[in-house]
Design a protein around this motif. Structure first.
Motif, PDB file in Angstrom:
ATOM      1  N   VAL A 151      70.766  41.611  90.604  1.00  0.00           N
ATOM      2  CA  VAL A 151      72.004  40.825  90.716  1.00  0.00           C
ATOM      3  C   VAL A 151      71.708  39.327  90.737  1.00  0.00           C
ATOM      4  O   VAL A 151      72.446  38.522  90.162  1.00  0.00           O
ATOM      5  N   GLU A 152      70.614  38.936  91.378  1.00  0.00           N
ATOM      6  CA  GLU A 152      70.289  37.505  91.459  1.00  0.00           C
ATOM      7  C   GLU A 152      69.937  36.946  90.079  1.00  0.00           C
ATOM      8  O   GLU A 152      70.365  35.847  89.715  1.00  0.00           O
ATOM      9  N   LYS A 153      69.175  37.702  89.311  1.00  0.00           N
ATOM     10  CA  LYS A 153      68.837  37.227  87.954  1.00  0.00           C
ATOM     11  C   LYS A 153      70.097  37.120  87.088  1.00  0.00           C
ATOM     12  O   LYS A 153      70.263  36.163  86.328  1.00  0.00           O
ATOM     13  N   ALA A 154      70.972  38.114  87.213  1.00  0.00           N
ATOM     14  CA  ALA A 154      72.216  38.085  86.432  1.00  0.00           C
ATOM     15  C   ALA A 154      73.067  36.891  86.841  1.00  0.00           C
ATOM     16  O   ALA A 154      73.651  36.199  85.996  1.00  0.00           O
ATOM     17  N   ALA A 155      73.121  36.625  88.147  1.00  0.00           N
ATOM     18  CA  ALA A 155      73.910  35.497  88.645  1.00  0.00           C
ATOM     19  C   ALA A 155      73.376  34.174  88.099  1.00  0.00           C
ATOM     20  O   ALA A 155      74.132  33.324  87.621  1.00  0.00           O
ATOM     21  N   ILE A 156      72.062  34.011  88.154  1.00  0.00           N
ATOM     22  CA  ILE A 156      71.463  32.751  87.684  1.00  0.00           C
ATOM     23  C   ILE A 156      71.673  32.609  86.172  1.00  0.00           C
ATOM     24  O   ILE A 156      72.075  31.553  85.677  1.00  0.00           O
ATOM     25  N   GLY A 157      71.424  33.678  85.435  1.00  0.00           N
ATOM     26  CA  GLY A 157      71.629  33.638  83.985  1.00  0.00           C
ATOM     27  C   GLY A 157      73.065  33.291  83.628  1.00  0.00           C
ATOM     28  O   GLY A 157      73.325  32.467  82.750  1.00  0.00           O
ATOM     29  N   GLY A 158      73.999  33.912  84.325  1.00  0.00           N
ATOM     30  CA  GLY A 158      75.414  33.628  84.064  1.00  0.00           C
ATOM     31  C   GLY A 158      75.773  32.192  84.399  1.00  0.00           C
ATOM     32  O   GLY A 158      76.459  31.511  83.634  1.00  0.00           O
ATOM     33  N   LEU A 159      75.280  31.717  85.513  1.00  0.00           N
ATOM     34  CA  LEU A 159      75.596  30.351  85.944  1.00  0.00           C
ATOM     35  C   LEU A 159      75.079  29.305  84.956  1.00  0.00           C
ATOM     36  O   LEU A 159      75.784  28.353  84.623  1.00  0.00           O
ATOM     37  N   VAL A 160      73.856  29.496  84.475  1.00  0.00           N
ATOM     38  CA  VAL A 160      73.224  28.434  83.673  1.00  0.00           C
ATOM     39  C   VAL A 160      73.391  28.635  82.160  1.00  0.00           C
ATOM     40  O   VAL A 160      72.916  27.803  81.387  1.00  0.00           O
TER      41      VAL A 160
ATOM     42  N   ASN B 101      63.009  23.402  81.184  1.00  0.00           N
ATOM     43  CA  ASN B 101      62.390  22.119  81.528  1.00  0.00           C
ATOM     44  C   ASN B 101      63.126  21.372  82.633  1.00  0.00           C
ATOM     45  O   ASN B 101      62.500  20.674  83.431  1.00  0.00           O
ATOM     46  N   GLU B 102      64.441  21.482  82.665  1.00  0.00           N
ATOM     47  CA  GLU B 102      65.225  20.627  83.563  1.00  0.00           C
ATOM     48  C   GLU B 102      65.725  21.357  84.801  1.00  0.00           C
ATOM     49  O   GLU B 102      65.948  20.731  85.831  1.00  0.00           O
ATOM     50  N   LEU B 103      65.924  22.652  84.702  1.00  0.00           N
ATOM     51  CA  LEU B 103      66.347  23.416  85.882  1.00  0.00           C
ATOM     52  C   LEU B 103      65.173  24.188  86.481  1.00  0.00           C
ATOM     53  O   LEU B 103      65.330  24.908  87.461  1.00  0.00           O
ATOM     54  N   GLN B 104      64.009  24.040  85.857  1.00  0.00           N
ATOM     55  CA  GLN B 104      62.770  24.666  86.354  1.00  0.00           C
ATOM     56  C   GLN B 104      62.891  26.179  86.528  1.00  0.00           C
ATOM     57  O   GLN B 104      62.335  26.756  87.454  1.00  0.00           O
ATOM     58  N   ILE B 105      63.641  26.787  85.622  1.00  0.00           N
ATOM     59  CA  ILE B 105      63.698  28.250  85.644  1.00  0.00           C
ATOM     60  C   ILE B 105      62.589  28.760  84.731  1.00  0.00           C
ATOM     61  O   ILE B 105      62.561  28.443  83.541  1.00  0.00           O
TER      62      ILE B 105
ATOM     63  N   VAL C 266      64.027  30.334  90.710  1.00  0.00           N
ATOM     64  CA  VAL C 266      64.394  28.925  90.524  1.00  0.00           C
ATOM     65  C   VAL C 266      64.084  28.205  91.843  1.00  0.00           C
ATOM     66  O   VAL C 266      64.292  28.765  92.907  1.00  0.00           O
ATOM     67  N   PRO C 267      63.550  26.980  91.755  1.00  0.00           N
ATOM     68  CA  PRO C 267      63.137  26.300  92.998  1.00  0.00           C
ATOM     69  C   PRO C 267      64.288  25.586  93.701  1.00  0.00           C
ATOM     70  O   PRO C 267      64.079  24.570  94.362  1.00  0.00           O
ATOM     71  N   TYR C 268      65.496  26.096  93.539  1.00  0.00           N
ATOM     72  CA  TYR C 268      66.672  25.496  94.178  1.00  0.00           C
ATOM     73  C   TYR C 268      67.463  26.570  94.899  1.00  0.00           C
ATOM     74  O   TYR C 268      67.386  27.747  94.547  1.00  0.00           O
ATOM     75  N   SER C 269      68.258  26.131  95.866  1.00  0.00           N
ATOM     76  CA  SER C 269      69.240  27.030  96.466  1.00  0.00           C
ATOM     77  C   SER C 269      70.407  27.168  95.488  1.00  0.00           C
ATOM     78  O   SER C 269      70.546  26.364  94.550  1.00  0.00           O
ATOM     79  N   ARG C 270      71.254  28.151  95.725  1.00  0.00           N
ATOM     80  CA  ARG C 270      72.423  28.260  94.840  1.00  0.00           C
ATOM     81  C   ARG C 270      73.288  26.998  94.873  1.00  0.00           C
ATOM     82  O   ARG C 270      73.666  26.494  93.810  1.00  0.00           O
ATOM     83  N   PRO C 271      73.611  26.423  96.048  1.00  0.00           N
ATOM     84  CA  PRO C 271      74.425  25.194  96.021  1.00  0.00           C
ATOM     85  C   PRO C 271      73.763  24.069  95.223  1.00  0.00           C
ATOM     86  O   PRO C 271      74.449  23.295  94.542  1.00  0.00           O
TER      87      PRO C 271
ATOM     88  N   ASP D 242      79.604  33.248  96.123  1.00  0.00           N
ATOM     89  CA  ASP D 242      79.344  32.258  97.186  1.00  0.00           C
ATOM     90  C   ASP D 242      78.661  32.870  98.412  1.00  0.00           C
ATOM     91  O   ASP D 242      78.292  32.154  99.334  1.00  0.00           O
ATOM     92  N   GLN D 243      78.490  34.189  98.394  1.00  0.00           N
ATOM     93  CA  GLN D 243      77.731  34.832  99.485  1.00  0.00           C
ATOM     94  C   GLN D 243      76.279  35.057  99.095  1.00  0.00           C
ATOM     95  O   GLN D 243      75.495  35.597  99.871  1.00  0.00           O
ATOM     96  N   LEU D 244      75.947  34.671  97.885  1.00  0.00           N
ATOM     97  CA  LEU D 244      74.604  34.952  97.360  1.00  0.00           C
ATOM     98  C   LEU D 244      73.604  33.905  97.861  1.00  0.00           C
ATOM     99  O   LEU D 244      73.849  32.703  97.767  1.00  0.00           O
ATOM    100  N   THR D 245      72.494  34.388  98.397  1.00  0.00           N
ATOM    101  CA  THR D 245      71.372  33.513  98.762  1.00  0.00           C
ATOM    102  C   THR D 245      70.200  33.882  97.860  1.00  0.00           C
ATOM    103  O   THR D 245      69.811  35.044  97.796  1.00  0.00           O
ATOM    104  N   TYR D 246      69.670  32.892  97.160  1.00  0.00           N
ATOM    105  CA  TYR D 246      68.554  33.185  96.252  1.00  0.00           C
ATOM    106  C   TYR D 246      67.298  33.537  97.060  1.00  0.00           C
ATOM    107  O   TYR D 246      66.874  32.783  97.934  1.00  0.00           O
ATOM    108  N   GLU D 247      66.731  34.667  96.722  1.00  0.00           N
ATOM    109  CA  GLU D 247      65.524  35.125  97.424  1.00  0.00           C
ATOM    110  C   GLU D 247      64.384  35.465  96.487  1.00  0.00           C
ATOM    111  O   GLU D 247      63.276  35.753  96.914  1.00  0.00           O
ATOM    112  N   GLY D 248      64.681  35.472  95.180  1.00  0.00           N
ATOM    113  CA  GLY D 248      63.700  35.990  94.224  1.00  0.00           C
ATOM    114  C   GLY D 248      62.736  34.962  93.673  1.00  0.00           C
ATOM    115  O   GLY D 248      61.866  35.286  92.895  1.00  0.00           O
ATOM    116  N   HIS D 249      62.888  33.704  94.078  1.00  0.00           N
ATOM    117  CA  HIS D 249      62.010  32.632  93.583  1.00  0.00           C
ATOM    118  C   HIS D 249      62.033  32.511  92.062  1.00  0.00           C
ATOM    119  O   HIS D 249      61.021  32.254  91.437  1.00  0.00           O
TER     120      HIS D 249
END
Ligand SMILES: [Fe+2]
Ligand SMILES: [Fe+2]
Length: 203
Positions: A54-63, A107-111, A13-18, A4-11
């Motif tokens: 870490v950001e890529k791992a976080a996104i991969g794990g989340l989705v 297609n749907e999360l635009q990753i 995904v075109p969304y914020s973490r929330p 919950d302290q992570l802010t996406y900076e790597g572009h």
């Protein structure tokens, strides 16, 4: 770092973490959504230990399980539309939600990041040359703190000590389980086994 302290900076995904978290919450039951949050955090921990983004791992794990609760027809349609191996039609959701489900993530999360998509794609069956990021999502799914099965503590210890040994451990356990319960084995799972387990030093 806590997720919950992570802010996406790597572009990636075109969304914020929330915003991305909200999309997962909408697509899944609460218990599976909570599993995804735990996989996200576990993947971040493994990324920190292994020098992986870490950001890529976080996104991969989340989705990774985004497609888990879709109806079979969606997968069957995608297998045909994208001309995937027709052999896939002989299997089911347990295989499809990764091997086919990455298409819905794209297609749907635009990753569009191929490394993240591959981590989703291979989390159900692995493959011969899994990258460290793919290994992390594969293992985070298996050892997240909500998991409770015989051997999970060994799996956690082995994985924290050496990521590749964790991959070998999970792959061996999974194949052993399928064979032991007369379940079909997706051919790619055998390829994964052959490249990760013999000579790994597990016994
Ligand atoms: Fe999964
Ligand atoms: Fe999962």
């Amino acid at each position: 770092m806590k997720s919950d302290q992570l802010t996406y900076e790597g572009h990636f995904v075109p969304y914020s973490r929330p915003e991305l978290v909200a999309k997962l919450r909408d697509a899944l039951t609460d218990s599976r959504f909570q599993h995804c949050l735990r996989v996200e955090q576990t993947a971040m921990n493994l990324a920190e230990r292994n020098g992986v983004n870490v950001e890529k791992a976080a996104i991969g794990g989340l989705v990774h399980d985004y497609a888990k609760q879709r109806p079979d027809e969606d997968f069957i349609e995608a297998i045909k539309e994208y001309h995937m191996d027709p052999e896939l039609l002989n299997y089911g959701n347990a295989i499809w939600h990764g091997v086919v489900g990455w298409i819905f993530v794209k297609n749907e999360l635009q990753i569009t990041d191929i490394d993240i998509l591959n981590a989703v794609r291979y989390h159900t069956v692995g493959h011969q040359y899994m990258t460290p990021l793919e290994q992390i999502v594969y293992m985070a799914d298996y050892i997240e703190p909500g998991r409770d099965f015989p051997g999970v503590d060994d799996a956690r210890k082995i994985t924290m000590n050496n990521l590749k040994d964790g991959v070998a451990y999970q792959t061996k356990q999974t194949l052993g389980y399928l064979v032991g319960h007369d379940k079909p084995v997706f051919p790619q799972t055998i390829v994964t086994y052959n490249s990760w387990v013999p000579g790994s030093g597990l016994d």
